[in-house]
Design a protein around this motif. Structure first.
Motif, PDB file in Angstrom:
ATOM      1  N   ASP A 219       0.868  -1.178   0.000  1.00 51.69           N
ATOM      2  CA  ASP A 219       0.000   0.000   0.000  1.00 51.69           C
ATOM      3  C   ASP A 219       0.901   1.223   0.000  1.00 51.69           C
ATOM      4  N   ARG A 220       1.139   1.776  -1.178  1.00 49.83           N
ATOM      5  CA  ARG A 220       2.121   2.836  -1.312  1.00 49.83           C
ATOM      6  C   ARG A 220       1.742   4.090  -0.533  1.00 49.83           C
ATOM      7  N   GLN A 221       0.447   4.418  -0.529  1.00 50.10           N
ATOM      8  CA  GLN A 221       0.031   5.639   0.156  1.00 50.10           C
ATOM      9  C   GLN A 221       0.214   5.520   1.668  1.00 50.10           C
ATOM     10  N   THR A 222      -0.233   4.388   2.237  1.00 52.54           N
ATOM     11  CA  THR A 222      -0.056   4.180   3.670  1.00 52.54           C
ATOM     12  C   THR A 222       1.424   4.062   4.019  1.00 52.54           C
ATOM     13  N   SER A 224       3.900   5.514   2.495  1.00 54.70           N
ATOM     14  CA  SER A 224       4.461   6.875   2.471  1.00 54.70           C
ATOM     15  C   SER A 224       4.068   7.653   3.720  1.00 54.70           C
ATOM     16  N   LEU A 225       2.814   7.458   4.179  1.00 59.93           N
ATOM     17  CA  LEU A 225       2.358   8.140   5.391  1.00 59.93           C
ATOM     18  C   LEU A 225       3.179   7.706   6.604  1.00 59.93           C
TER      19      LEU A 225
END
Length: 467
Positions: A219-222, A224-225
């Motif tokens: 999960d790239r977005q998570t 990155s977060l």
């Protein structure tokens, strides 16, 4: 509703989603059941109309021939032959003559009158909930209406059973979908749960990095977060380390500043005490000179104690010194006269203190000593430095004037409490401003470039003797 708001946010969101899934599924089921019931009624009405088509062919001839017996016979014969559809009663109605024939089957003891809607329309149907039957009717000829009361109890029972099965199956499937949705959303929220736990830990114990094994790389977005959170954590930890280093440096600077202040303040009384010792050596046989020198040394020792206490008072409370007397300011004059003589500067004083002043003598001595030393330092040879001290009962005024070049503007601004205006201040002026603030004094500067300056401090008398 309050109990729901007390639940954790990571539980409320999937629970609310599961509830919405269940409610939407049940709503769709109710709409489907309602549509199915409507279609069932329309289908029943069409079956009834087909039944009336065959019945009309049997009674049309007797009706046109105005043969009531033939009509009754045809209707009765139709009641005896049925397959699939059970007719409870049949009626032939003329719009002018009313009911011409009305017969009932063996499953109905007494015929019931047709509903009023039969007389109001040329074609239609009406459901009777009590008997679980349906009335259908249509035109026969120009003025006739043929109607039939059909038993649909078996159909109604099947429809109720179908509705129950449908609602039960959909409810079970909705609950399964809701539970599945809850589990899926909770699984999707697992990274947020990890992040929430780290944020809660950061509030109580400081931020800690999220382990790489807890970060969903797919999960790239998570991902990155969480990386952003780790970077923030590193920045906060680095800032805390720098803050600790700066605190240690500030502490060391404070200790150095205190040491420099003490050295600066103690040096001046020691000079006066050395002068008093020289006087004893030279005029020790003179009782008056010896006594005056010994008294001066005693006051100098007390002054040294007061200097130390007043300096340390910046970070540790200390007891106030004795009341200010005229002798304290005369001692200050004696302390600065050797320094003024070496520079060729005259020192004049106008001290008018007939009674002790309820102000800390140690702090006033420090203020006067520093102002006089700075005035002497900035005065040229042959010039004069003047000390004025007066008390009107309500306030005490201390003035030091010189005939030098005048105070630079940044030093004047610093004395008037503008810290940003003075970056190269001496310890003497800094001590003057700090001690004046501790005694709630007001500083005024009268400065004339090229002709000297006057620094005046005004102290209001405290209401109690404890200051």
């Amino acid at each position: 509703m309050k109990w729901f708001l007390r639940l954790p946010l990571l539980v409320r969101i999937p629970l609310l989603a599961a509830t919405m899934i269940f409610l939407i599924a049940m709503l769709v089921t109710q709409i489907a059941v309602f549509s199915l019931s409507r279609q069932y009624e329309l289908l029943t009405e069409r079956v009834g109309q087909v039944y009336l088509d065959g019945l009309s062919a049997a009674v049309l001839q007797p009706y046109l021939a105005n043969d009531p017996e033939g009509i009754r016979s045809a209707l009765q014969q139709s009641l005896n032959f049925y397959l699939g559809i059970v007719d409870r009663q049949l009626a032939l109605i003329d719009q002018d003559a009313g009911i011409i024939a009305h017969v009932s089957g063996p499953n109905l003891e007494t015929p019931t009158p047709p509903p009023d809607t039969v007389f109001q329309g040329s074609k239609g149907y009406a459901y009777e909930p009590e008997s679980r039957s349906i009335w259908v009717w249509r035109e026969l000829g120009e003025k006739g209406i043929i109607s039939a009361n059909l038993d649909i109890s078996s159909f109604a029972q099947e429809r109720s059973l179908l509705r129950f099965r449908l609602v039960l199956i959909v409810a079970l499937m909705s609950m399964a979908a809701a539970v599945g949705g809850y589990i899926v959303i909770r699984r999707l929220q697992r990274p947020l749960k990890t992040l929430s736990e780290h944020l809660s830990h950061a509030v109580s114990f400081g931020p800690q990095r999220i382990d790489e094994s807890q970060m969903p790389s797919e999960d790239r977005q998570t991902y990155s977060l969480m990386q952003a959170y780790n970077r923030m954590t590193e920045a906060v930890q680095e800032r805390e380390r720098l803050s600790e280093q700066l605190a240690k440096q500030d502490q060391q600077a404070l200790l150095g500043r205190i040491a420099a202040t003490l050295a600066h303040e103690i040096r001046n009384p020691l000079t006066g005490m050395m002068t008093a010792l020289q006087t004893i050596r030279m005029y020790g046989d003179n009782a008056s000179s010896r006594r005056e020198a010994l008294d001066f040394i005693d006051r100098g020792i007390q002054s040294l104690q007061g200097v130390a206490q007043a300096t340390l008072n910046a970070y540790r409370p200390s007891a106030p010194g004795p009341d200010l007397k005229s002798r304290d300011l005369h001692d200050v004059i004696l302390l600065v006269e050797p320094h003024a003589a070496r520079k060729g500067v005259g020192v004049v004083h106008h001290i008018s203190l007939p009674e002790p002043v309820r102000l800390d003598a140690f702090k006033i001595r420090q203020i006067a000593l520093n102002l006089l030393l700075n005035a002497i330092q900035t005065s040229a040879e042959g010039k004069t430095v003047t000390l004025h001290a007066s008390n009107d009962g309500n306030s005490f005024t201390l003035k030091v004037s010189d005939e030098g070049t005048g105070l630079p503007r940044h030093i004047e601004s610093f004395l008037l409490a503008d810290d940003t205006a003075y970056s190269d201040r001496s310890l003497g002026l800094e001590i003057v401003r700090r001690l004046a603030g501790e005694l709630n004094g007001r500083i005024a500067v009268h400065n004339q470039a090229g002709s000297g300056s006057v620094i005046a401090l005004t102290f209001t008398m405290p209401e109690d003797a404890s200051r």
